[in-house]
Motif scaffolding. Structure first.
Motif, PDB file in Angstrom:
ATOM      1  N   ILE A   2      11.009  33.451  28.575  1.00  0.00           N
ATOM      2  CA  ILE A   2      11.706  32.427  27.967  1.00  0.00           C
ATOM      3  C   ILE A   2      13.170  33.094  27.566  1.00  0.00           C
ATOM      4  CG2 ILE A   2      11.865  31.076  25.763  1.00  0.00           C
ATOM      5  CD1 ILE A   2       8.690  31.196  26.128  1.00  0.00           C
ATOM      6  N   VAL A   3      13.231  34.351  27.133  1.00  0.00           N
ATOM      7  CA  VAL A   3      14.575  34.713  26.584  1.00  0.00           C
ATOM      8  C   VAL A   3      15.335  34.986  27.963  1.00  0.00           C
ATOM      9  CG1 VAL A   3      15.826  36.825  25.620  1.00  0.00           C
ATOM     10  CG2 VAL A   3      13.582  35.855  24.685  1.00  0.00           C
ATOM     11  N   LEU A   4      14.736  35.491  29.166  1.00  0.00           N
ATOM     12  CA  LEU A   4      15.627  35.892  30.341  1.00  0.00           C
ATOM     13  C   LEU A   4      16.015  34.559  30.938  1.00  0.00           C
ATOM     14  CD1 LEU A   4      13.536  38.707  32.009  1.00  0.00           C
ATOM     15  CD2 LEU A   4      16.105  38.494  31.184  1.00  0.00           C
ATOM     16  N   PHE A   5      15.551  33.318  30.767  1.00  0.00           N
ATOM     17  CA  PHE A   5      15.924  32.190  31.185  1.00  0.00           C
ATOM     18  C   PHE A   5      17.266  31.718  30.325  1.00  0.00           C
ATOM     19  CE2 PHE A   5      11.763  30.550  33.104  1.00  0.00           C
ATOM     20  CZ  PHE A   5      12.102  30.970  34.458  1.00  0.00           C
ATOM     21  N   PHE A   6      17.103  31.998  29.059  1.00  0.00           N
ATOM     22  CA  PHE A   6      18.286  31.654  28.457  1.00  0.00           C
ATOM     23  C   PHE A   6      19.705  32.837  28.899  1.00  0.00           C
ATOM     24  CE2 PHE A   6      21.070  32.976  24.978  1.00  0.00           C
ATOM     25  CZ  PHE A   6      21.618  31.622  24.639  1.00  0.00           C
ATOM     26  N   VAL A   7      19.215  33.752  29.179  1.00  0.00           N
ATOM     27  CA  VAL A   7      20.392  34.846  29.649  1.00  0.00           C
ATOM     28  C   VAL A   7      20.740  34.462  30.790  1.00  0.00           C
ATOM     29  CG1 VAL A   7      20.354  37.079  30.473  1.00  0.00           C
ATOM     30  CG2 VAL A   7      19.276  36.889  28.301  1.00  0.00           C
ATOM     31  N   LEU A   8      19.793  33.977  31.897  1.00  0.00           N
ATOM     32  CA  LEU A   8      20.183  33.527  33.068  1.00  0.00           C
ATOM     33  C   LEU A   8      21.134  32.112  33.093  1.00  0.00           C
ATOM     34  CD1 LEU A   8      17.277  34.440  35.234  1.00  0.00           C
ATOM     35  CD2 LEU A   8      19.366  35.770  35.145  1.00  0.00           C
ATOM     36  N   ALA A   9      20.842  31.351  31.987  1.00  0.00           N
ATOM     37  CA  ALA A   9      21.429  30.078  31.826  1.00  0.00           C
ATOM     38  C   ALA A   9      23.211  30.270  31.939  1.00  0.00           C
ATOM     39  CB  ALA A   9      21.318  29.355  30.818  1.00  0.00           C
ATOM     40  N   TYR A  10      23.599  31.434  31.491  1.00  0.00           N
ATOM     41  CA  TYR A  10      24.938  31.729  31.593  1.00  0.00           C
ATOM     42  C   TYR A  10      25.583  31.453  32.854  1.00  0.00           C
ATOM     43  CZ  TYR A  10      29.441  34.166  31.387  1.00  0.00           C
ATOM     44  OH  TYR A  10      30.671  34.698  31.627  1.00  0.00           O
ATOM     45  N   TYR A  11      25.003  32.273  33.974  1.00  0.00           N
ATOM     46  CA  TYR A  11      25.359  32.197  35.289  1.00  0.00           C
ATOM     47  C   TYR A  11      25.280  30.635  35.891  1.00  0.00           C
ATOM     48  CZ  TYR A  11      25.710  37.194  34.806  1.00  0.00           C
ATOM     49  OH  TYR A  11      25.870  38.380  34.283  1.00  0.00           O
ATOM     50  N   VAL A  12      24.185  30.150  35.646  1.00  0.00           N
ATOM     51  CA  VAL A  12      23.937  28.818  36.242  1.00  0.00           C
ATOM     52  C   VAL A  12      25.192  27.854  35.548  1.00  0.00           C
ATOM     53  CG1 VAL A  12      22.283  26.862  35.953  1.00  0.00           C
ATOM     54  CG2 VAL A  12      21.465  29.243  36.175  1.00  0.00           C
ATOM     55  N   ARG A  58      27.547  32.462  26.759  1.00  0.00           N
ATOM     56  CA  ARG A  58      28.215  33.632  26.930  1.00  0.00           C
ATOM     57  C   ARG A  58      28.023  34.618  25.577  1.00  0.00           C
ATOM     58  NH1 ARG A  58      29.232  37.934  27.390  1.00  0.00           N
ATOM     59  NH2 ARG A  58      31.137  39.220  27.526  1.00  0.00           N
ATOM     60  N   ARG A  59      28.234  33.964  24.608  1.00  0.00           N
ATOM     61  CA  ARG A  59      28.182  34.721  23.056  1.00  0.00           C
ATOM     62  C   ARG A  59      26.663  35.453  23.165  1.00  0.00           C
ATOM     63  NH1 ARG A  59      30.713  35.263  18.332  1.00  0.00           N
ATOM     64  NH2 ARG A  59      29.375  35.708  16.408  1.00  0.00           N
ATOM     65  N   TRP A  60      25.916  34.708  23.259  1.00  0.00           N
ATOM     66  CA  TRP A  60      24.729  35.176  23.294  1.00  0.00           C
ATOM     67  C   TRP A  60      23.710  35.982  24.385  1.00  0.00           C
ATOM     68  CZ3 TRP A  60      23.456  36.089  18.378  1.00  0.00           C
ATOM     69  CH2 TRP A  60      24.162  35.407  17.505  1.00  0.00           C
ATOM     70  N   HIS A  61      24.614  35.788  25.652  1.00  0.00           N
ATOM     71  CA  HIS A  61      24.039  36.447  26.892  1.00  0.00           C
ATOM     72  C   HIS A  61      23.658  38.195  26.509  1.00  0.00           C
ATOM     73  CE1 HIS A  61      23.849  37.371  31.061  1.00  0.00           C
ATOM     74  NE2 HIS A  61      24.386  38.516  30.944  1.00  0.00           N
ATOM     75  N   THR A  62      24.279  38.884  26.028  1.00  0.00           N
ATOM     76  CA  THR A  62      24.150  40.224  26.177  1.00  0.00           C
ATOM     77  C   THR A  62      23.045  40.339  24.797  1.00  0.00           C
ATOM     78  OG1 THR A  62      26.243  40.812  26.882  1.00  0.00           O
ATOM     79  CG2 THR A  62      25.034  42.720  25.847  1.00  0.00           C
TER      80      THR A  62
END
Length: 182
Positions: free
Chosen positions: A66-76, A104-108
Protein backbone atom coordinates in the motif's frame (compact mmCIF):
# COMPACT_ATOMS: atom_id res chain seq x y z
CA UNK A 1 35.35 27.10 -5.92
CA UNK A 2 32.38 28.29 -7.93
CA UNK A 3 29.05 29.43 -6.49
CA UNK A 4 27.24 26.13 -7.14
CA UNK A 5 29.88 24.04 -5.35
CA UNK A 6 29.83 26.50 -2.46
CA UNK A 7 26.03 26.20 -2.22
CA UNK A 8 26.16 22.39 -2.35
CA UNK A 9 28.85 22.35 0.32
CA UNK A 10 26.77 24.51 2.68
CA UNK A 11 23.52 22.69 1.94
CA UNK A 12 24.60 19.15 2.72
CA UNK A 13 23.24 16.05 1.07
CA UNK A 14 19.59 16.60 1.82
CA UNK A 15 17.84 19.98 1.50
CA UNK A 16 16.93 21.56 4.83
CA UNK A 17 13.20 21.69 4.13
CA UNK A 18 13.08 17.92 3.55
CA UNK A 19 15.61 16.91 6.20
CA UNK A 20 13.20 17.07 9.15
CA UNK A 21 10.65 14.81 7.48
CA UNK A 22 13.33 12.32 6.50
CA UNK A 23 14.63 12.19 10.06
CA UNK A 24 11.08 11.70 11.37
CA UNK A 25 10.48 8.93 8.80
CA UNK A 26 13.76 7.21 9.74
CA UNK A 27 12.83 7.36 13.44
CA UNK A 28 9.34 5.98 12.74
CA UNK A 29 10.77 3.21 10.53
CA UNK A 30 13.38 2.29 13.15
CA UNK A 31 10.77 2.18 15.92
CA UNK A 32 8.44 0.02 13.82
CA UNK A 33 11.26 -2.35 12.96
CA UNK A 34 12.54 -2.63 16.54
CA UNK A 35 9.05 -3.18 17.93
CA UNK A 36 8.09 -5.80 15.37
CA UNK A 37 11.46 -7.58 15.39
CA UNK A 38 11.24 -7.81 19.19
CA UNK A 39 7.84 -9.40 18.79
CA UNK A 40 9.03 -11.79 16.08
CA UNK A 41 12.03 -12.93 18.12
CA UNK A 42 9.81 -13.79 21.09
CA UNK A 43 7.65 -16.25 19.13
CA UNK A 44 7.92 -19.97 19.78
CA UNK A 45 9.01 -22.41 17.07
CA UNK A 46 5.53 -23.89 16.79
CA UNK A 47 4.09 -20.43 16.16
CA UNK A 48 6.69 -19.70 13.48
CA UNK A 49 5.42 -22.55 11.32
CA UNK A 50 1.72 -21.95 11.81
CA UNK A 51 -0.80 -20.47 9.43
CA UNK A 52 -1.28 -17.55 11.84
CA UNK A 53 2.37 -16.54 11.40
CA UNK A 54 1.95 -16.76 7.64
CA UNK A 55 -0.76 -14.10 7.93
CA UNK A 56 1.65 -12.00 10.00
CA UNK A 57 4.34 -11.77 7.32
CA UNK A 58 1.71 -11.38 4.63
CA UNK A 59 0.33 -8.38 6.50
CA UNK A 60 3.83 -6.80 6.57
CA UNK A 61 3.94 -7.27 2.81
CA UNK A 62 0.44 -5.85 2.36
CA UNK A 63 1.27 -2.71 4.33
CA UNK A 64 4.46 -2.29 2.31
CA UNK A 65 2.47 -2.74 -0.91
CA UNK A 66 0.00 0.00 0.00
CA UNK A 67 2.77 2.43 0.94
CA UNK A 68 4.75 1.57 -2.21
CA UNK A 69 1.74 2.34 -4.40
CA UNK A 70 1.76 5.81 -2.88
CA UNK A 71 5.52 6.09 -3.49
CA UNK A 72 5.13 5.00 -7.12
CA UNK A 73 2.20 7.38 -7.60
CA UNK A 74 4.71 10.22 -7.84
CA UNK A 75 6.13 8.81 -11.07
CA UNK A 76 2.70 7.99 -12.48
CA UNK A 77 1.46 11.53 -11.81
CA UNK A 78 4.63 12.94 -13.36
CA UNK A 79 3.96 10.99 -16.56
CA UNK A 80 0.24 11.79 -16.63
CA UNK A 81 0.77 15.52 -16.23
CA UNK A 82 3.06 15.51 -19.28
CA UNK A 83 0.48 13.85 -21.56
CA UNK A 84 -0.42 15.79 -24.68
CA UNK A 85 -4.10 15.02 -24.35
CA UNK A 86 -4.17 17.21 -21.22
CA UNK A 87 -3.26 20.27 -23.26
CA UNK A 88 -5.92 22.89 -22.67
CA UNK A 89 -7.26 21.10 -19.59
CA UNK A 90 -6.25 23.79 -17.10
CA UNK A 91 -8.39 22.63 -14.19
CA UNK A 92 -7.31 19.02 -14.53
CA UNK A 93 -3.64 20.00 -14.78
CA UNK A 94 -3.95 22.27 -11.75
CA UNK A 95 -5.53 19.47 -9.73
CA UNK A 96 -2.89 17.00 -10.92
CA UNK A 97 -0.08 19.42 -10.08
CA UNK A 98 -1.45 19.75 -6.54
CA UNK A 99 -1.48 15.96 -6.23
CA UNK A 100 2.03 15.83 -7.72
CA UNK A 101 3.38 18.30 -5.16
CA UNK A 102 1.83 16.25 -2.35
CA UNK A 103 3.22 12.99 -3.75
CA UNK A 104 6.66 14.56 -4.23
CA UNK A 105 6.77 15.88 -0.68
CA UNK A 106 5.90 12.52 0.86
CA UNK A 107 7.67 10.27 -1.69
CA UNK A 108 10.88 9.81 0.31
CA UNK A 109 9.43 9.57 3.85
CA UNK A 110 6.85 7.03 2.67
CA UNK A 111 9.57 5.06 0.87
CA UNK A 112 11.64 4.88 4.05
CA UNK A 113 8.68 3.50 5.99
CA UNK A 114 7.88 1.07 3.16
CA UNK A 115 11.46 -0.23 3.24
CA UNK A 116 11.03 -0.93 6.96
CA UNK A 117 7.96 -3.06 6.25
CA UNK A 118 9.75 -4.79 3.35
CA UNK A 119 12.63 -5.73 5.65
CA UNK A 120 10.18 -7.02 8.27
CA UNK A 121 8.39 -9.02 5.57
CA UNK A 122 11.67 -10.55 4.36
CA UNK A 123 12.85 -11.39 7.89
CA UNK A 124 9.52 -13.02 8.72
CA UNK A 125 9.57 -15.06 5.50
CA UNK A 126 13.02 -16.38 6.34
CA UNK A 127 11.86 -17.16 9.88
CA UNK A 128 8.84 -19.02 8.50
CA UNK A 129 10.98 -21.02 6.12
CA UNK A 130 12.28 -19.99 2.71
CA UNK A 131 11.17 -22.32 -0.08
CA UNK A 132 12.45 -22.10 -3.63
CA UNK A 133 9.14 -21.26 -5.27
CA UNK A 134 8.06 -18.45 -7.56
CA UNK A 135 6.82 -16.17 -4.75
CA UNK A 136 9.99 -16.36 -2.71
CA UNK A 137 12.39 -16.10 -5.65
CA UNK A 138 10.54 -13.10 -7.14
CA UNK A 139 10.47 -11.46 -3.71
CA UNK A 140 14.20 -12.07 -3.20
CA UNK A 141 14.98 -10.64 -6.64
CA UNK A 142 12.89 -7.54 -5.98
CA UNK A 143 14.63 -7.12 -2.61
CA UNK A 144 18.04 -7.28 -4.30
CA UNK A 145 16.97 -4.73 -6.90
CA UNK A 146 15.62 -2.50 -4.12
CA UNK A 147 19.05 -2.18 -2.47
CA UNK A 148 20.47 0.49 -4.84
CA UNK A 149 17.25 2.54 -4.92
CA UNK A 150 17.71 4.44 -1.61
CA UNK A 151 21.44 4.88 -2.25
CA UNK A 152 20.84 6.35 -5.69
CA UNK A 153 18.06 8.43 -4.13
CA UNK A 154 20.66 10.14 -1.95
CA UNK A 155 22.70 10.91 -5.05
CA UNK A 156 19.50 12.16 -6.66
CA UNK A 157 19.36 15.06 -4.21
CA UNK A 158 22.68 16.29 -5.60
CA UNK A 159 21.74 15.50 -9.23
CA UNK A 160 24.60 12.98 -9.36
CA UNK A 161 22.64 9.79 -9.96
CA UNK A 162 22.52 9.82 -13.80
CA UNK A 163 18.94 8.48 -13.64
CA UNK A 164 19.97 5.38 -11.66
CA UNK A 165 17.32 6.09 -9.06
CA UNK A 166 14.59 6.06 -11.69
CA UNK A 167 15.99 3.02 -13.53
CA UNK A 168 16.49 0.90 -10.44
CA UNK A 169 13.13 2.10 -9.11
CA UNK A 170 11.35 1.01 -12.28
CA UNK A 171 13.13 -2.36 -12.20
CA UNK A 172 12.08 -2.76 -8.57
CA UNK A 173 8.50 -1.72 -9.36
CA UNK A 174 8.23 -4.35 -12.11
CA UNK A 175 9.65 -7.12 -9.92
CA UNK A 176 7.56 -5.95 -6.99
CA UNK A 177 4.35 -6.09 -9.08
CA UNK A 178 5.28 -9.56 -10.31
CA UNK A 179 5.92 -10.68 -6.73
CA UNK A 180 2.73 -9.10 -5.42
CA UNK A 181 0.21 -10.18 -8.02
CA UNK A 182 1.43 -13.35 -9.71
Amino acid sequence: MNARENKVQKQGWIPKKERIWLIVAIIIAALIMLWELKGLLQLSLTTLHSEQFEHTFESFGSIARIVLFFVLAYYVLLRVIRLRMLKGQGKVKKWLSTLLRFARRWHTPAAIIAIAFIILHAVAVFMYGFKFDFDNISGLLSLLVLLPVPISGLFRYQRMDRKWHLRSGVAFAILFLIHSFL
